[in-house]
Motif scaffolding. Structure first.
Motif, mmCIF file in Angstrom:
data_model
loop_
_atom_site.group_PDB
_atom_site.id
_atom_site.type_symbol
_atom_site.label_atom_id
_atom_site.label_comp_id
_atom_site.label_asym_id
_atom_site.label_seq_id
_atom_site.Cartn_x
_atom_site.Cartn_y
_atom_site.Cartn_z
ATOM 1 N N MET A 131 21.740 32.703 -13.283
ATOM 2 C CA MET A 131 20.744 33.085 -14.273
ATOM 3 C C MET A 131 19.324 32.205 -13.957
ATOM 4 O O MET A 131 19.562 31.128 -14.075
ATOM 5 N N HIS A 132 18.284 32.996 -14.001
ATOM 6 C CA HIS A 132 17.248 32.479 -13.813
ATOM 7 C C HIS A 132 16.204 32.747 -14.993
ATOM 8 O O HIS A 132 15.720 34.156 -15.146
ATOM 9 N N GLU A 133 15.789 31.727 -15.745
ATOM 10 C CA GLU A 133 14.995 32.340 -17.009
ATOM 11 C C GLU A 133 13.469 32.942 -16.460
ATOM 12 O O GLU A 133 12.989 32.239 -15.530
ATOM 13 N N VAL A 134 13.021 33.849 -17.078
ATOM 14 C CA VAL A 134 11.797 34.599 -16.775
ATOM 15 C C VAL A 134 10.612 33.971 -17.934
ATOM 16 O O VAL A 134 9.792 33.434 -17.449
ATOM 17 N N VAL A 135 11.103 34.279 -19.008
ATOM 18 C CA VAL A 135 10.098 34.258 -20.114
ATOM 19 C C VAL A 135 10.868 34.290 -21.592
ATOM 20 O O VAL A 135 11.543 35.182 -21.709
ATOM 21 N N ASP A 136 10.588 33.498 -22.541
ATOM 22 C CA ASP A 136 10.753 33.405 -23.701
ATOM 23 C C ASP A 136 12.618 33.855 -23.925
ATOM 24 O O ASP A 136 13.143 34.438 -24.474
ATOM 25 N N GLY A 137 13.343 32.965 -22.960
ATOM 26 C CA GLY A 137 14.699 33.118 -23.051
ATOM 27 C C GLY A 137 15.228 34.473 -22.246
ATOM 28 O O GLY A 137 16.457 34.398 -22.169
ATOM 29 N N VAL A 138 14.616 35.191 -21.887
ATOM 30 C CA VAL A 138 14.766 36.415 -21.061
ATOM 31 C C VAL A 138 15.041 35.844 -19.533
ATOM 32 O O VAL A 138 14.092 35.261 -18.967
ATOM 33 N N THR A 139 16.179 36.264 -19.020
ATOM 34 C CA THR A 139 16.814 35.664 -17.951
ATOM 35 C C THR A 139 17.348 36.631 -17.171
ATOM 36 O O THR A 139 17.956 37.591 -17.449
ATOM 37 N N THR A 140 17.265 36.591 -15.766
ATOM 38 C CA THR A 140 17.862 37.550 -14.692
ATOM 39 C C THR A 140 19.072 37.121 -14.480
ATOM 40 O O THR A 140 19.276 35.850 -14.552
ATOM 41 N N VAL A 141 20.231 38.001 -14.357
ATOM 42 C CA VAL A 141 21.626 37.598 -14.470
ATOM 43 C C VAL A 141 22.073 38.286 -13.240
ATOM 44 O O VAL A 141 21.902 39.282 -12.769
ATOM 45 N N ASP A 142 22.816 37.429 -12.210
ATOM 46 C CA ASP A 142 23.402 37.970 -11.248
ATOM 47 C C ASP A 142 24.822 38.734 -11.573
ATOM 48 O O ASP A 142 25.743 38.052 -12.121
ATOM 49 N N LEU A 143 24.944 40.068 -11.172
ATOM 50 C CA LEU A 143 25.739 40.842 -11.415
ATOM 51 C C LEU A 143 27.257 40.300 -10.562
ATOM 52 O O LEU A 143 28.103 40.866 -11.113
#
Length: 202
Positions: free
Chosen positions: A110-122
């Protein structure tokens, strides 16, 4: 595409594109990939721009392609058409619960982008990730622009950059987002929410 003059829009309505902001397609944008779309920006810097289209839900349930994730994603629980770049690839975005710090094994995916929005490894463990993500959404493909390309398209009148929020990214009514996002803007931009798709029918 003919260049548009949006100078009638007051300065307070002009927003610099940044991660977490929206791109709303203007009525002049006829590209079928982007006509009447709302794009959530994940990255906009000297290396280019990346975002996902928010208002193109498909008819494919997440469970049909990612069975383990079906019950974890936010409604509507379908795969969204995120854009024309790598349409066969899946991108998952989540919104972290601010009160829960990710466990070490979840943080790696999980890597945060902005404002708590995060990319998630499926490929990660959904049982670990789901409890710390209040919302999850899966996109097929994404939208991308080379350095300077988006700025040129904005200058040509193809996009309105507007402020956005995680609530936009995880809207439960994605199909009406183009109209909804414009309608909530101050006048005169709000008046364009009823702009007909075919001006000849107006």
């Amino acid at each position: 595409m003919a260049k548009a003059d949006w100078s009638f829009l007051p300065a307070r309505l002009r927003h610099e594109p940044t991660a977490g902001s929206l791109l709303v397609a203007t009525p002049l944008l006829g590209d079928p990939h982007f006509s009447r779309t709302v794009v959530y920006l994940l990255e906009h810097d000297g290396g280019g721009t990346v975002g996902v289209v928010l208002n193109r839900p498909s008819h494919t349930p997440v469970g049909q392609v990612l069975p383990d994730w079906h019950d974890a994603v936010s409604g509507p629980a379908v795969v969204f058409g995120g854009g024309p770049v790598q349409p066969d690839g899946a991108l998952c975005l989540g919104l972290l619960d601010p009160g829960l710090a990710p466990a070490d094994d979840a943080a790696d995916g999980m890597h945060e982008v902005v404002d708590g929005v995060t990319t998630v490894d499926l490929d990660g463990d959904v049982a670990v990730i789901a409890p710390i993500a209040r919302r999850l959404r899966v996109f097929a493909g994404h939208a991308g622009w080379s350095p300077g390309q988006l700025d040129d398209e904005i200058a040509e009148g193809a996009w309105w950059p507007l402020s956005g929020s995680p609530d936009d990214l995880f809207s439960e009514s994605p199909r009406s987002m183009w109209m909804h996002v414009l309608r909530r803007q101050p006048a005169p931009l709000s008046l364009l929410s009823t702009y007909p798709e075919d001006i000849a029918l107006n």
